[in-house]
Design an enzyme around this catalytic site. Structure first.
Site, PDB file in Angstrom:
ATOM      1  N   GLY A   1       3.381  11.563  22.899  1.00 35.78           N
ATOM      2  CA  GLY A   1       3.923  12.889  22.634  1.00 35.78           C
ATOM      3  C   GLY A   1       4.109  13.646  23.931  1.00 35.78           C
TER       4      GLY A   1
ATOM      5  N   GLN B   1       5.265  20.712  29.407  1.00 37.45           N
ATOM      6  CA  GLN B   1       4.629  19.691  30.253  1.00 37.45           C
ATOM      7  C   GLN B   1       5.542  19.186  31.370  1.00 37.45           C
ATOM      8  OE1 GLN B   1       3.035  17.290  26.698  1.00 37.45           O
ATOM      9  NE2 GLN B   1       1.510  16.997  28.294  1.00 37.45           N
TER      10      GLN B   1
END
Ligand code: NI
Length: 169
Positions: free
Chosen positions: A45, A50
Site C-alpha cells: 500500500g 508518502q
C-alpha cells in the site's frame, strides 16, 4: 516513474491531505507513479503523502503485484463501513525497520473514485482491510505509532528521533 518515499518526521506525513478536485491526466500520472513506487518498494500500500504529495489518493495491492485483480486505486476515499477486530504486525514504507501489533477492524469497505474518476467501492477482509485502514490514516496525517499508546508508541518515536539526530533516517 519511481518516486522517493518520505519518512516519518516529514511534515507532509503528519497533516491531513486535500481532496482531489478532478481526476485529470496529471492525477493519473501521479497514480501510475504511486503504483510503480509501491511495487518497487515491495509494499502492499502507498498513500500520496508518502511521495510528498498532500492529496487524498491511495493504492493497495495485498498480492504485491502477483495478482492484477488485487490492485485497488482510491481517489478521495471514505470508509463506508467496518466491523470485527484483528491484531497483527504492521509496518510502513515510511518507517523502514519498525513494526508493531496494531488493532484494526477485520473487514472494511472503502468508497471513492477510481483511476478514471468513476465512483468505485472495494471491500477488504484481513490484510486488505488492514491496508485500507492504514492508508486512510495516512490521508488524515496519522502513521501507525499514532494508533499505539504509552511505552509502545514512545519507544518507536524515541528511536526514530535518535536516528534523525544522527542523520541515519
Ligand atoms: Ni504506511
Amino acid at each position: 516513474m519511481i518516486r522517493p518515499i518520505v519518512r516519518y518526521g516529514d511534515p507532509v506525513l503528519h497533516r491531513a491531505a486535500s481532496d482531489v478536485e478532478a481526476v485529470t491526466a496529471d492525477i493519473r500520472t501521479l497514480i501510475d507513479d504511486m503504483i510503480e513506487t509501491m511495487y518497487a518498494a515491495s509494499g502492499i500500500g502507498l498513500a500520496a503523502p508518502q511521495i510528498g504529495v498532500g492529496l487524498r489518493i491511495f493504492v493497495t495491492d495485498v498480492s504485491a503485484g502477483r495478482n492484477p485483480h488485487d490492485l485497488v486505486v482510491m481517489v478521495n476515499p471514505e470508509l463506508a463501513s467496518h466491523d470485527g477486530l484483528q491484531r497483527e504486525e504492521e509496518g510502513c514504507l515510511s518507517m523502514p525497520g519498525f513494526e508493531a501489533v496494531v488493532p484494526r477492524p477485520e473487514r472494511a469497505v472503502v468508497r471513492g473514485l477510481d483511476r478514471e474518476g468513476r465512483p468505485c467501492e472495494a471491500a477488504g477482509v484481513g490484510l486488505a482491510a488492514r491496508a485500507f485502514q492504514h492508508e486512510l490514516d495516512h490521508l488524515d496525517g496519522s502513521l501507525f505509532p499514532d494508533r499505539l499508546r504509552g511505552i509502545r508508541r514512545d519507544l518507536i518515536v524515541r528511536r526514530i528521533r535518535k536516528l534523525r539526530r544522527t542523520g541515519k533516517w
